[in-house]
Write a protein that holds these residues in place. Structure first.
Motif, PDB file in Angstrom:
ATOM      1  N   THR A 203       0.857  -1.187   0.000  1.00 54.09           N
ATOM      2  CA  THR A 203       0.000   0.000   0.000  1.00 54.09           C
ATOM      3  C   THR A 203       0.892   1.237   0.000  1.00 54.09           C
ATOM      4  O   THR A 203       2.069   1.162   0.366  1.00 54.09           O
ATOM      5  N   PRO A 204       0.351   2.398  -0.414  1.00 47.90           N
ATOM      6  CA  PRO A 204       1.157   3.622  -0.373  1.00 47.90           C
ATOM      7  C   PRO A 204       1.737   3.841   1.019  1.00 47.90           C
ATOM      8  O   PRO A 204       1.055   3.584   2.007  1.00 47.90           O
ATOM      9  N   PRO A 205       3.023   4.241   1.086  1.00 47.23           N
ATOM     10  CA  PRO A 205       3.872   4.773   0.019  1.00 47.23           C
ATOM     11  C   PRO A 205       4.659   3.739  -0.775  1.00 47.23           C
ATOM     12  O   PRO A 205       5.553   4.101  -1.520  1.00 47.23           O
ATOM     13  N   CYS A 206       4.341   2.436  -0.633  1.00 43.30           N
ATOM     14  CA  CYS A 206       4.998   1.371  -1.406  1.00 43.30           C
ATOM     15  C   CYS A 206       6.509   1.351  -1.182  1.00 43.30           C
ATOM     16  O   CYS A 206       7.280   1.039  -2.105  1.00 43.30           O
ATOM     17  N   SER A 207       6.946   1.672   0.018  1.00 44.53           N
ATOM     18  CA  SER A 207       8.372   1.722   0.341  1.00 44.53           C
ATOM     19  C   SER A 207       9.025   0.371   0.115  1.00 44.53           C
ATOM     20  O   SER A 207       8.463  -0.677   0.463  1.00 44.53           O
ATOM     21  N   GLU A 208      10.218   0.379  -0.460  1.00 44.11           N
ATOM     22  CA  GLU A 208      10.944  -0.853  -0.729  1.00 44.11           C
ATOM     23  C   GLU A 208      11.912  -1.168   0.414  1.00 44.11           C
ATOM     24  O   GLU A 208      11.987  -0.437   1.406  1.00 44.11           O
ATOM     25  N   GLY A 209      12.628  -2.288   0.280  1.00 49.15           N
ATOM     26  CA  GLY A 209      13.527  -2.730   1.338  1.00 49.15           C
ATOM     27  C   GLY A 209      12.848  -3.584   2.383  1.00 49.15           C
ATOM     28  O   GLY A 209      13.399  -3.807   3.468  1.00 49.15           O
ATOM     29  N   VAL A 210      11.637  -4.089   2.072  1.00 45.49           N
ATOM     30  CA  VAL A 210      10.898  -4.938   3.009  1.00 45.49           C
ATOM     31  C   VAL A 210      11.303  -6.394   2.786  1.00 45.49           C
ATOM     32  O   VAL A 210      11.314  -6.884   1.650  1.00 45.49           O
ATOM     33  N   ARG A 211      11.643  -7.085   3.860  1.00 44.00           N
ATOM     34  CA  ARG A 211      11.951  -8.514   3.782  1.00 44.00           C
ATOM     35  C   ARG A 211      10.633  -9.297   3.787  1.00 44.00           C
ATOM     36  O   ARG A 211       9.838  -9.154   4.705  1.00 44.00           O
ATOM     37  N   TRP A 212      10.440 -10.142   2.776  1.00 46.39           N
ATOM     38  CA  TRP A 212       9.212 -10.929   2.665  1.00 46.39           C
ATOM     39  C   TRP A 212       9.501 -12.406   2.892  1.00 46.39           C
ATOM     40  O   TRP A 212      10.448 -12.970   2.334  1.00 46.39           O
ATOM     41  N   PHE A 213       8.662 -13.019   3.735  1.00 45.36           N
ATOM     42  CA  PHE A 213       8.721 -14.443   4.023  1.00 45.36           C
ATOM     43  C   PHE A 213       7.309 -15.000   3.799  1.00 45.36           C
ATOM     44  O   PHE A 213       6.402 -14.704   4.583  1.00 45.36           O
ATOM     45  N   VAL A 214       7.129 -15.774   2.755  1.00 44.73           N
ATOM     46  CA  VAL A 214       5.811 -16.325   2.429  1.00 44.73           C
ATOM     47  C   VAL A 214       5.795 -17.799   2.812  1.00 44.73           C
ATOM     48  O   VAL A 214       6.601 -18.598   2.310  1.00 44.73           O
ATOM     49  N   MET A 215       4.907 -18.155   3.705  1.00 43.81           N
ATOM     50  CA  MET A 215       4.825 -19.546   4.147  1.00 43.81           C
ATOM     51  C   MET A 215       4.467 -20.460   2.977  1.00 43.81           C
ATOM     52  O   MET A 215       3.560 -20.177   2.201  1.00 43.81           O
ATOM     53  N   LYS A 216       5.188 -21.587   2.885  1.00 41.92           N
ATOM     54  CA  LYS A 216       4.910 -22.547   1.819  1.00 41.92           C
ATOM     55  C   LYS A 216       3.578 -23.258   2.051  1.00 41.92           C
ATOM     56  O   LYS A 216       2.792 -23.455   1.105  1.00 41.92           O
ATOM     57  N   ASP A 217       3.333 -23.676   3.289  1.00 44.42           N
ATOM     58  CA  ASP A 217       2.099 -24.395   3.589  1.00 44.42           C
ATOM     59  C   ASP A 217       0.938 -23.424   3.727  1.00 44.42           C
ATOM     60  O   ASP A 217       1.100 -22.306   4.248  1.00 44.42           O
ATOM     61  N   ILE A 218      -0.204 -23.874   3.279  1.00 43.70           N
ATOM     62  CA  ILE A 218      -1.411 -23.041   3.289  1.00 43.70           C
ATOM     63  C   ILE A 218      -2.223 -23.350   4.539  1.00 43.70           C
ATOM     64  O   ILE A 218      -2.401 -24.521   4.909  1.00 43.70           O
ATOM     65  N   ASN A 219      -2.727 -22.319   5.202  1.00 41.82           N
ATOM     66  CA  ASN A 219      -3.581 -22.507   6.367  1.00 41.82           C
ATOM     67  C   ASN A 219      -5.041 -22.496   5.921  1.00 41.82           C
ATOM     68  O   ASN A 219      -5.346 -22.243   4.752  1.00 41.82           O
ATOM     69  N   ASN A 220      -5.951 -22.724   6.871  1.00 37.26           N
ATOM     70  CA  ASN A 220      -7.373 -22.814   6.550  1.00 37.26           C
ATOM     71  C   ASN A 220      -8.195 -21.736   7.245  1.00 37.26           C
ATOM     72  O   ASN A 220      -7.889 -21.318   8.361  1.00 37.26           O
ATOM     73  N   ALA A 221      -9.249 -21.324   6.575  1.00 35.25           N
ATOM     74  CA  ALA A 221     -10.322 -20.514   7.149  1.00 35.25           C
ATOM     75  C   ALA A 221     -11.611 -21.015   6.521  1.00 35.25           C
ATOM     76  O   ALA A 221     -11.613 -21.433   5.352  1.00 35.25           O
ATOM     77  N   SER A 222     -12.685 -20.991   7.259  1.00 32.73           N
ATOM     78  CA  SER A 222     -13.941 -21.499   6.707  1.00 32.73           C
ATOM     79  C   SER A 222     -14.491 -20.534   5.664  1.00 32.73           C
ATOM     80  O   SER A 222     -14.167 -19.341   5.657  1.00 32.73           O
ATOM     81  N   GLN A 223     -15.332 -21.048   4.783  1.00 31.36           N
ATOM     82  CA  GLN A 223     -15.970 -20.185   3.788  1.00 31.36           C
ATOM     83  C   GLN A 223     -16.790 -19.100   4.468  1.00 31.36           C
ATOM     84  O   GLN A 223     -16.840 -17.964   3.992  1.00 31.36           O
ATOM     85  N   ARG A 224     -17.411 -19.432   5.588  1.00 36.81           N
ATOM     86  CA  ARG A 224     -18.185 -18.417   6.321  1.00 36.81           C
ATOM     87  C   ARG A 224     -17.287 -17.303   6.810  1.00 36.81           C
ATOM     88  O   ARG A 224     -17.660 -16.117   6.752  1.00 36.81           O
ATOM     89  N   GLN A 225     -16.090 -17.634   7.293  1.00 31.84           N
ATOM     90  CA  GLN A 225     -15.166 -16.606   7.774  1.00 31.84           C
ATOM     91  C   GLN A 225     -14.681 -15.718   6.631  1.00 31.84           C
ATOM     92  O   GLN A 225     -14.568 -14.500   6.795  1.00 31.84           O
ATOM     93  N   VAL A 226     -14.415 -16.314   5.485  1.00 28.20           N
ATOM     94  CA  VAL A 226     -13.994 -15.506   4.334  1.00 28.20           C
ATOM     95  C   VAL A 226     -15.133 -14.608   3.890  1.00 28.20           C
ATOM     96  O   VAL A 226     -14.931 -13.413   3.601  1.00 28.20           O
ATOM     97  N   ARG A 227     -16.353 -15.146   3.840  1.00 28.38           N
ATOM     98  CA  ARG A 227     -17.514 -14.336   3.435  1.00 28.38           C
ATOM     99  C   ARG A 227     -17.742 -13.186   4.408  1.00 28.38           C
ATOM    100  O   ARG A 227     -18.106 -12.071   3.998  1.00 28.38           O
ATOM    101  N   LYS A 228     -17.519 -13.424   5.696  1.00 29.89           N
ATOM    102  CA  LYS A 228     -17.716 -12.356   6.681  1.00 29.89           C
ATOM    103  C   LYS A 228     -16.711 -11.237   6.459  1.00 29.89           C
ATOM    104  O   LYS A 228     -17.063 -10.054   6.536  1.00 29.89           O
ATOM    105  N   PHE A 229     -15.456 -11.592   6.173  1.00 30.04           N
ATOM    106  CA  PHE A 229     -14.457 -10.562   5.884  1.00 30.04           C
ATOM    107  C   PHE A 229     -14.879  -9.738   4.668  1.00 30.04           C
ATOM    108  O   PHE A 229     -14.799  -8.502   4.674  1.00 30.04           O
TER     109      PHE A 229
END
Length: 251
Positions: A203-229
């Protein structure tokens, strides 16, 4: 005091008020959105401080693909039950954490500040998007940022996530203290293997230099929880994928 001095004093006060108001207006960040005239394509033009959104070469999110093998250190996470507050900031739902939760990696220690969510996911893995993504935002003492991204697919009800979901508001600016504090570690998948790349704020200001760590394994949330968000943040709040350019994604 004569009339001339009184007039000068009144004029000075009025002038100061105008200058102060102009300075206050100038110091406010310009309004950005995920859609319309102030959407992602326009972010870099909204304000000079947002220029990296248009001109940056290491922007996030990305489609993680063509990974290369590397020797990545373990993430040393020390989290406790300290997610104390849930906030609708107008762009996402965010959980704020009390001090004391840390991640140590690559010889540096970062403190967890907040977790916020995007739907659909911002990062893709091999071209696949997911219904929900959580960003665990950390900062070290020098202000350097590290983000752990966790992708959530439709599946079992997520009990730890529900502690925030139960109190999240559809009104921008609303805050609620959480009677049951969130343990960030329980929002993670069981295994902590990850992909690593250098990127930016999404998001703005889109500053660079951020270390990113993306988990390989996927977690779960129910469809109801996603719909509520989605009902609370009633528009997609994911920035479009950015060019990888010369970056490497290490696994």
């Amino acid at each position: 005091m004569n009339k001339i001095n009184i007039s000068v004093s009144i004029f000075s006060i009025a002038l100061f008020a105008v200058v102060f108001a102009m300075q206050s207006m100038a110091s406010e960040n310009p309004h950005w959105e995920y859609y319309g005239d102030n959407g992602p394509d326009a972010w870099g033009r909204l304000d000079q401080s947002y220029i990296m959104c248009a001109e940056g070469k290491n922007q996030s999110p990305i489609n993680l693909t063509n990974m290369i093998e590397g020797s990545l250190p373990d993430l040393k996470l020390k989290y406790s039950k300290s997610g104390t507050e849930v906030v609708n900031n107008g762009h996402t739902i965010q959980v704020n954490f009390a001090p004391g939760n840390t991640m140590t990696v690559e010889g540096r220690t970062f403190e967890l500040k907040q977790v916020h969510f995007h739907s659909p996911s911002e990062n893709n893995i091999e071209g696949k998007s997911y219904p929900l993504e959580g960003h665990f935002v950390h900062a070290d003492k020098a202000g350097n940022l590290a983000v752990i991204a966790i992708l959530y697919d439709h599946g079992e009800h997520n009990n730890e996530l529900e502690k925030a979901w139960e109190y999240m508001s559809a009104s921008s600016g609303d805050k609620h203290m959480l009677p049951n504090k969130i343990n960030a570690s329980k929002l993670f998948p069981e295994k902590h293997a990850y992909y690593r790349f250098n990127g930016s704020l999404t998001t703005p200001p889109c500053s660079e230099g951020v270390r990113w760590f993306v988990m390989k394994d996927i977690n779960n949330a129910s469809q109801r929880q996603v719909r509520k968000f989605i009902s609370v943040i009633p528009h997609d709040n994911n920035r479009p994928l950015q060019a990888i350019n010369a970056r490497e994604v290490i696994q």
